[in-house]
Every structure is written in C-alpha cells, then in structure tokens.
Design a protein around this motif. Structure first.
Motif, PDB file in Angstrom:
ATOM      1  N   PHE A 175       0.811  -1.215   0.000  1.00 30.33           N
ATOM      2  CA  PHE A 175       0.000   0.000   0.000  1.00 30.33           C
ATOM      3  C   PHE A 175       0.847   1.269   0.000  1.00 30.33           C
ATOM      4  O   PHE A 175       0.309   2.373   0.034  1.00 30.33           O
ATOM      5  N   ALA A 176       2.176   1.113  -0.021  1.00 32.68           N
ATOM      6  CA  ALA A 176       3.053   2.275   0.029  1.00 32.68           C
ATOM      7  C   ALA A 176       3.027   3.062  -1.278  1.00 32.68           C
ATOM      8  O   ALA A 176       3.289   4.265  -1.289  1.00 32.68           O
ATOM      9  N   GLY A 177       2.734   2.402  -2.381  1.00 36.57           N
ATOM     10  CA  GLY A 177       2.744   3.079  -3.672  1.00 36.57           C
ATOM     11  C   GLY A 177       4.146   3.387  -4.169  1.00 36.57           C
ATOM     12  O   GLY A 177       4.321   4.263  -5.022  1.00 36.57           O
ATOM     13  N   TRP A 219       0.844   3.203   4.624  1.00 34.85           N
ATOM     14  CA  TRP A 219       2.291   3.077   4.720  1.00 34.85           C
ATOM     15  C   TRP A 219       2.797   4.056   5.759  1.00 34.85           C
ATOM     16  O   TRP A 219       2.344   5.202   5.817  1.00 34.85           O
ATOM     17  N   ASP A 220       3.725   3.624   6.585  1.00 42.07           N
ATOM     18  CA  ASP A 220       4.301   4.476   7.619  1.00 42.07           C
ATOM     19  C   ASP A 220       5.779   4.689   7.317  1.00 42.07           C
ATOM     20  O   ASP A 220       6.624   3.886   7.711  1.00 42.07           O
ATOM     21  N   PRO A 221       6.135   5.806   6.613  1.00 42.28           N
ATOM     22  CA  PRO A 221       7.548   6.029   6.274  1.00 42.28           C
ATOM     23  C   PRO A 221       8.423   6.320   7.487  1.00 42.28           C
ATOM     24  O   PRO A 221       9.649   6.284   7.378  1.00 42.28           O
ATOM     25  N   ASP A 222       7.804   6.588   8.649  1.00 47.60           N
ATOM     26  CA  ASP A 222       8.573   6.841   9.868  1.00 47.60           C
ATOM     27  C   ASP A 222       8.768   5.586  10.712  1.00 47.60           C
ATOM     28  O   ASP A 222       9.384   5.633  11.783  1.00 47.60           O
ATOM     29  N   GLU A 236       8.583   6.948  -7.452  1.00 46.77           N
ATOM     30  CA  GLU A 236       7.344   7.494  -6.893  1.00 46.77           C
ATOM     31  C   GLU A 236       7.150   6.913  -5.504  1.00 46.77           C
ATOM     32  O   GLU A 236       7.485   5.736  -5.268  1.00 46.77           O
ATOM     33  N   PRO A 237       6.593   7.674  -4.557  1.00 46.42           N
ATOM     34  CA  PRO A 237       6.152   9.068  -4.632  1.00 46.42           C
ATOM     35  C   PRO A 237       7.320  10.020  -4.936  1.00 46.42           C
ATOM     36  O   PRO A 237       8.420   9.835  -4.423  1.00 46.42           O
TER      37      PRO A 237
END
Length: 370
Positions: A175-177, A219-222, A236-237
């Motif tokens: 789901f991060a894309g 998605w949790d980039p942290d 992307e993103p």
C-alpha cells in the motif's frame, strides 16, 4: 489466498529510467526468503480466512515470555557494549506497555531468540516472529553487524526486535505506492557496504509483501521497520526521489499502535478453567482468551478447543510469576481442533492462552480441559 512469492526476481515492471546513483551510505539488515504456507482449496476459497491465517501465522500468543541469549564466544560473540544496546532496545519496546515479555537467559539452549554479532556477515533476521522456532538450535536467530551505540545503530537494534515480534519491512508494504528505479537499486545495493546479490536485493527491497502479510492499508515512512534510502532510488512518490527516505530510527506512533494491537497489556488476574467445563467466548480475529489451570491431581490432561474456528493454543507453566512455555498447537487452515496432551502436576499453576485466528461460521470458540 496470496500468490507464491517464489517468482523470478529479475523480472521487471514498467521501465522507469534510472538515474546514476552512488552506493547506499547505510548498511541494511537482510531477511532470508520466506514462502507463505500452502493452504488447502477449502481455505483458498474463503479469502477472509486465508488473510487471517497468513496475517497471524508469525505472531506470538500474547503473554509469551521470549527468552533471549547472546553468543559469548566464537564467530558470533557479542561485545558487551553491543549487548547493552540490544538490552536497551528490548526495554524500549516493553515500555510501550505490551503483554509480550522479554527475559535474558545465560544458556543459548534456553533461548528462543539467539543473538549474534558479526561485522563480516552484517545484520540479519533468520526468521520473522514465531518462525524463529524453526531455526536450528545451534544457529543464531538474529545477527547484528555494525555498531549499535550510534543513533542509526540503536534504530537497527529496535528494527531487529520488530522482526522478532512479527513485523515486516515497511518499504515492502504493497500500500506504500513505491515505484523503484530498479536498475539504480540493483547498482546501489550491490556495492559496499551491502554488497548484496540480485536475489537478496529483490527479496529485501523490490519484492512486495502480499496484502495478507501487512496490517491495515497505509504506509508508515517513519516506522522503525522502514529502511533509510539515498536519493535516486525511488521513482514514486516523487517527493522521495530527490530527498530519499530518512526515518527517525525511533519507534513511530504506527509502530506502537501495531504492537499494542497484537500484544495488549495482560489482565492482572485470570479466571480459572474448571475441568470438563468449557469456557465459551465470541472473539474477533486476533483476539485472545486466557485461563489459569490448577490441577487437583498429577496426571496427563488434555487441553483443547471446540468449534469451527482457526486457533493457536499454547500451554505455559507459571514458575515464580513467569510464564514458561510447555507446548502448543495450531489448527489454522486444518479441519480439526487444536489439542494439547501434557502431564500436569498437582499444586502447580498453568496458563492456557488461545489466540483466535479466524472465528469460523459461528463466531464462537470454546476452550476446555479434562
């Protein structure tokens, strides 16, 4: 049911022109390849059941005490300063207020989590969650490969314990894309300090987890389970293409929510399960029922579930206030009930913990012993 993850790692999606990039500045941990368990056609025909089984299979029963031990000699000997950093990481996870517990032991044979240190091998997790139980007893389940006393190293210590609890790599979240400059990824990760082959790069970076393997839809980039990536690897993103990703190397709010969902604080006292009297509960997937067992005679007893649910059943002995694992059974995906037969002793205290994987058609689950 998820498709098998054993596809050709070299196969490419739509080609995105890759920039010229340098090697990653940071070393990364690597996981061994894992394949989801085969499920029967009956289970495959029920997507919700298949999702529940795959999503729960690596999670420990809440209330488990995970015993960890450091190698003190040989190739994987852990220096004192590095062991102290890992001990501090365990404390930070426990401070969230979770039901899972951690206890250091002095014998590797007594530990589910066997921790090594090797700058030559780098950091790695042999397995995720309770799959560590399948690692041969003479091998480490977790290896640290660089200084853990730095800010980045402290994040690594937290990251590997996340794997022990059943957490996956966040950048592989479907789901991060994330769309990658794949040529740049292979170029960067094949150079020092990682020096990975293409299969390792694919498995740990480019391969997406199945939706069944992740919790939630964001998605949790942290997240502590997210890698730190240099600029030029992500297409992307777009905001990450020029700046890369630099997670804070601390536990994020999402990490804390995840671990509290699977391992909430335990009840201060437990009801006692009476012999021959089933305890019936209506549980949702992932929820748990816990009962004390106090046998009045020394003999073999049977502890079992009833109903059409998928469950993980574990029996512990209460030894001076600490739950010690005795045995367990998991009937997930099988047309049977979880069942344990074990010799129990009069005057001792035991705990039966049942994690519901999927509630089945009735939604009710029963636990009894005789």
């Amino acid at each position: 049911m998820a498709r098998s993850r054993t596809r050709n790692y070299a196969k490419k999606s739509a080609v995105i022109k890759s920039p010229i990039v340098k090697a990653q500045a940071r070393p990364f941990c690597r996981n061994a390849p894992r394949v989801p368990p085969p499920l029967s056609p009956i289970v495959m025909g029920d997507p919700n059941r298949a999702r529940a089984i795959i999503g729960t299979r690596t999670k420990w029963v809440n209330g488990t005490v995970l015993h960890y031990c450091f190698y003190t000699a040989g190739h994987f000997a852990v220096p004192t300063t590095q062991a102290d950093a890992v001990r501090e990481a365990f404390k930070k996870w426990k401070a969230i207020g979770i039901g899972l517990d951690f206890k250091e032991v002095s014998q590797l044979s007594e530990a589910e989590v066997r921790i090594g240190y090797s700058t030559a091998d780098g950091s790695s997790a042999s397995s995720v969650g309770r799959d560590v139980l399948d690692v041969p007893a003479n091998e480490p389940t977790t290896v640290y490969g660089w200084d853990l006393t730095s800010h980045y190293g402290a994040g690594t210590a937290l990251h590997e314990i996340g794997h022990v609890m059943g957490m996956e790599h966040e950048h592989q979240n479907p789901f991060a894309g994330i769309k990658w400059h794949e040529d740049a990824v292979y170029q960067s990760l094949s150079a020092p300090p990682n020096s990975w082959d293409r299969q390792t790069i694919f498995h740990n970076i480019l391969e997406k987890l199945t939706p069944q393997q992740v919790q939630g839809s964001t998605w949790d980039p942290d997240s502590i389970m997210e890698y730190e990536f240099e600029a030029g690897l992500i297409a992307e993103p777009k905001r990450y293409e020029t700046d890369g990703i630099t997670p804070p190397a601390t536990l994020s709010a999402g990490d804390k929510t995840w671990v509290q969902k699977w391992y909430p604080p335990l009840q201060p006292t437990l009801a006692t399960l009476a012999p021959f009297q089933p305890a019936v509960a209506t549980l949702a997937a992932g929820q748990q029922m816990d009962y004390a067992i106090k046998p009045t005679a020394t003999r073999k007893y049977t502890v079992e579930t009833k109903g059409a649910s998928d469950t993980t059943l574990v029996l512990f002995e209460d030894v001076d206030g600490t739950s010690r694992y005795l045995t367990g059974d998991d009937d997930s995906g099988e047309e049977r009930n979880a069942k344990i037969t074990h010799r129990l002793f009069e005057g001792r205290s035991y705990i039966a913990r049942l994690r519901l994987v999927h509630p089945g058609p009735t939604g009710e689950t029963a636990l009894m012993y005789s």
